[in-house]
Design a protein around this motif. Structure first.
Motif, mmCIF file in Angstrom:
data_model
loop_
_atom_site.group_PDB
_atom_site.id
_atom_site.type_symbol
_atom_site.label_atom_id
_atom_site.label_comp_id
_atom_site.label_asym_id
_atom_site.label_seq_id
_atom_site.Cartn_x
_atom_site.Cartn_y
_atom_site.Cartn_z
ATOM 1 N N LEU A 1 33.149 -1.166 39.940
ATOM 2 C CA LEU A 1 33.621 -0.088 40.645
ATOM 3 C C LEU A 1 34.697 -0.256 41.749
ATOM 4 O O LEU A 1 34.379 -0.875 42.981
ATOM 5 C CB LEU A 1 32.632 1.187 41.204
ATOM 6 N N TYR B 1 35.513 0.782 36.363
ATOM 7 C CA TYR B 1 35.994 2.094 36.843
ATOM 8 C C TYR B 1 36.676 1.892 38.193
ATOM 9 O O TYR B 1 36.753 0.918 38.544
ATOM 10 C CB TYR B 1 34.859 3.089 36.824
ATOM 11 N N ALA C 1 37.296 4.409 41.852
ATOM 12 C CA ALA C 1 36.778 5.683 42.228
ATOM 13 C C ALA C 1 37.919 5.899 43.303
ATOM 14 O O ALA C 1 38.425 5.494 44.004
ATOM 15 C CB ALA C 1 35.477 5.301 43.162
ATOM 16 N N LEU D 1 36.699 7.698 38.827
ATOM 17 C CA LEU D 1 35.575 8.654 39.081
ATOM 18 C C LEU D 1 35.731 9.406 40.285
ATOM 19 O O LEU D 1 36.211 8.797 41.411
ATOM 20 C CB LEU D 1 34.213 7.679 39.333
ATOM 21 N N GLY E 1 31.906 7.420 46.800
ATOM 22 C CA GLY E 1 32.314 6.677 45.708
ATOM 23 C C GLY E 1 31.310 5.957 45.024
ATOM 24 O O GLY E 1 30.951 5.813 43.886
ATOM 25 N N GLY F 1 29.595 6.005 41.471
ATOM 26 C CA GLY F 1 29.471 5.178 40.411
ATOM 27 C C GLY F 1 27.956 4.820 40.014
ATOM 28 O O GLY F 1 27.805 4.376 38.877
ATOM 29 N N ARG G 1 26.949 7.242 37.413
ATOM 30 C CA ARG G 1 27.582 6.920 36.140
ATOM 31 C C ARG G 1 26.786 5.568 35.502
ATOM 32 O O ARG G 1 26.370 5.807 34.329
ATOM 33 C CB ARG G 1 29.098 6.545 36.113
ATOM 34 N N LEU H 1 25.371 -1.571 39.810
ATOM 35 C CA LEU H 1 26.855 -1.285 40.098
ATOM 36 C C LEU H 1 27.383 -2.128 41.302
ATOM 37 O O LEU H 1 26.822 -2.340 42.426
ATOM 38 C CB LEU H 1 26.825 0.265 40.853
ATOM 39 N N THR I 1 30.457 -2.996 43.595
ATOM 40 C CA THR I 1 31.512 -2.161 44.159
ATOM 41 C C THR I 1 32.262 -3.071 45.038
ATOM 42 O O THR I 1 31.795 -3.902 45.530
ATOM 43 C CB THR I 1 31.161 -1.137 45.268
#
Length: 225
Positions: free
Chosen positions: A27, A73, A75, A90, A103, A107, A110, A120, A122
């Motif tokens: 993310l 993805y 955010a 997102l 954010g 994530g 999701r 996740l 980030t």
């Protein structure tokens, strides 16, 4: 008398297979206002879309993360501005632009829906030089208690560059609902760890917050080509 046929020897027990690594979803955090950058003056609708070497800052981050994650993805709350990245967007999980933790929570929601055993990863949209071993080293340093692992370099933590287990999702939501916005403090509350990189040269977690820092990043990029 013919000899008796011996029963076949039992097959050896197969070696136990290694536990598969949990899937990692990436993310890019691109929801900040970026007022110091002054993106419109640089011809961009938002800071993640400011050009570095002819490509948006966030595109450099995507290039660094894509080989390290199963899916990627971005955010942010301006899907139109982020559309040129070609990534699913997102929106924040909380209203009012509460910062990067909103954010992160989006994530994690999701990941919980797509891969409940997943992780996740980030990173902010303004870190174009992320290391290629980011996921592997953060995963190796995840605390046993289910907390996240964030990156560190040159004696400084980078809390938004982190690997988050889904197990942190419910506590993160409660902290956000209580008004907590400090990413580093939240990582501490969740029992997180900092994993240090000690590069001999430039900081792989250099972030671009201003036109002056964009010039430095441009020089670093030119030196690598």
């Amino acid at each position: 008398m013919p000899g008796r046929t011996q029963p076949p020897s039992p097959a050896p027990n197969p070696e136990p297979s290694a536990t598969p690594a949990p899937p990692v979803i990436g993310l890019i955090l691109a929801g900040g206002l970026g007022t110091r950058m002054g993106a419109p003056a640089l011809g961009a609708a938002a800071k993640p879309m400011v050009l570095l070497g002819g490509r948006p800052l966030a595109a450099h981050v995507a290039e660094r993360l894509r080989p390290q994650v199963a899916r990627l993805y971005v955010a942010g709350n301006d899907a139109e501005a982020l559309a040129p990245l070609g990534l699913p967007v997102l929106p924040d999980a909380f209203p009012g632009r509460p910062g990067p933790l909103a954010g992160v929570l989006a994530g994690l929601d999701r990941v919980a829906a797509e891969a409940p055993e997943g992780l996740l990863l980030t990173a902010p949209a303004d870190t174009p030089f992320l290391p290629g071993d980011l996921t592997a080293r953060l995963a190796a340093g995840l605390p046993a208690g289910g907390g996240p692992a964030c990156a560190a370099s040159f004696g400084r933590r980078h809390p938004v560059i982190a690997l988050w287990p889904v197990a942190a999702r419910d506590r993160l939501r409660l902290l956000l609902e209580a008004g907590e916005r400090r990413v580093g403090f939240v990582i501490e509350l969740l029992g997180g760890a900092a994993i240090a990189w000690n590069p001999a040269g430039n900081d792989p977690f250099y972030n671009v917050n201003s036109p002056q820092e964009l010039e430095i990043a441009q020089s670093r990029l030119a030196a690598r080509s």
